[in-house]
Enzyme design. Structure first.
Site, PDB file in Angstrom:
ATOM      1  CB  SER A   1      -0.732  23.802   4.657  1.00 29.17           C
ATOM      2  OG  SER A   1      -1.464  24.230   5.763  1.00 29.17           O
TER       3      SER A   1
ATOM      4  CG  HIS B   1      -4.912  23.964   4.266  1.00 34.36           C
ATOM      5  ND1 HIS B   1      -3.952  23.401   5.070  1.00 34.36           N
ATOM      6  CD2 HIS B   1      -5.204  22.716   3.565  1.00 34.36           C
ATOM      7  CE1 HIS B   1      -4.552  21.518   4.910  1.00 34.36           C
ATOM      8  NE2 HIS B   1      -5.125  21.421   4.146  1.00 34.36           N
TER       9      HIS B   1
ATOM     10  CG  ASP C   1      -5.615  17.424   3.367  1.00 37.63           C
ATOM     11  OD1 ASP C   1      -5.866  16.792   2.661  1.00 37.63           O
ATOM     12  OD2 ASP C   1      -5.925  19.208   3.531  1.00 37.63           O
TER      13      ASP C   1
END
Length: 344
Positions: free
Chosen positions: A25, A52, A144
């Site tokens: 990310s 992401h 995540d």
């Protein structure tokens, strides 16, 4: 995008650890480039990357990875065959899913507020290829990838995380370290040689895939309802995405929440989302109290012009009370602590 020689399919039985899934990310563009620059063109593995991206964003990661100069990066296409020597990159607003012998690109339910999300990629690879999977979590915020890496481990795969001390944003790697039995904690500079060695090793015997991982993988791919076990009682929490009830799931130290349609949440991301909801609700209430004050002040003016002084004073008092409520709520909103911020 530059052409390359045809790659071998990545599905023969008895192969090595030839399915490598990577999630990142914040700070991920630089980390991915540094990682893939270390890998040779003839490495016999297929790579899958979820980074992401907000919906509508231009998918630049595949173009960026061309600078690595070895493996072939490309945006994933639904239904295309899996080939070694290729880096399949998730598209914006689409989950990247690994099936046996092919790639899927879906609009399944968001997880941890993201689509593409890392957990659906990792989980699908674990279901499809079990002990042949290497899962890698790089720099990023929140958590995540933790649940997906746990699924890879439970299905016999290998877990690798970037050393948090080496990461631009250490939260994602640190969450994985806190919740998963990690095989390798490495700085990016040492990760390439480890991957080359792991790809060459034969995988262990593939264990049976746990039923709940199969259910979650199916929900991410198809958007079908989750079939919860009777022991997984619902909570008093609601899904910030759809408003449905959340069910608690726990495997080892990792606790997660899912709604019936498949939106998935880790505790930290759910807390972040509820913090945003609280702030949004506060500002909406402030707006309503100020609107109420404006309305009753106008009513007070009309009553005074009509000579009804007592009623005018009553409306002015109501307006003063509404503005007082708005002021107190604004003070609360301005002083609110972001509970997702970890102490340094």
């Amino acid at each position: 995008m530059a052409a390359s020689a045809p790659s071998r399919r990545s599905d023969p039985e008895g192969a090595g650890r030839d399915i490598v899934v990577v999630g990142t990310s914040a700070g991920g563009a630089d980390a991915l480039l540094r990682l893939f620059k270390q890998l040779p063109r003839d490495l016999p593995a297929a790579f899958f990357v979820t980074y992401h991206l907000i919906p509508g964003a231009r998918a630049v990661i595949a173009d960026l990875l061309l600078q690595a100069g070895s493996l072939r990066p490309k945006l994933a296409e639904d239904g295309e065959p899996i080939r070694r020597g290729v880096i399949y990159v998730a598209r914006p607003d689409r989950h990247l899913i690994v099936k046996r012998g092919e790639v899927r690109v879906t609009r399944g339910p968001r997880e941890n507020r993201w689509r593409p999300a890392i957990d659906p990629l990792f989980r699908s690879a674990a279901v499809a290829y079990r002990s042949r999977v290497i899962g890698i979590v790089l720099t990023g915020m929140l958590d995540d990838g933790t649940a997906g890496l746990l699924a890879i481990k439970r299905c016999g795969g290998i877990s690798v995380v970037q050393d948090p001390l080496d990461a631009a944003y250490p939260e994602m790697p640190q969450s994985a370290l806190d919740n998963v039995d990690i095989d390798y904690r490495l700085p990016i500079a040492d990760m390439g040689q480890a991957i080359i060695r792991l790809v060459a090793e034969p995988p262990g015997p593939p264990p049976e895939v746990p039923r709940e991982i199969l259910e979650e993988a199916r929900a991410s791919e198809e958007g079908t309802p989750i079939q919860f076990e009777p022991t997984n009682d619902g909570t008093e929490l609601i899904c910030p995405e759809c408003g449905g009830p959340l069910h608690e799931q726990q495997h080892g130290p990792m606790k997660r929440y899912r709604c019936l349609v498949g939106h998935g949440w880790s505790p930290q991301t759910l807390l972040s989302s509820t913090s945003e909801s609280v702030e949004s609700t506060l500002w909406a209430a402030i707006r309503l109290f100020r609107q109420r004050a404006n309305l009753v002040n106008a009513m007070a003016k009309r009553e005074r012009e009509a000579g009804r002084e007592t009623l005018a004073i009553h409306y002015e008092n109501v307006a003063t009370e509404a503005l007082g409520h708005a002021g107190r709520l604004q003070d609360m909103a301005m002083r609110s602590v972001d509970l997702t911020d970890r102490p340094s």
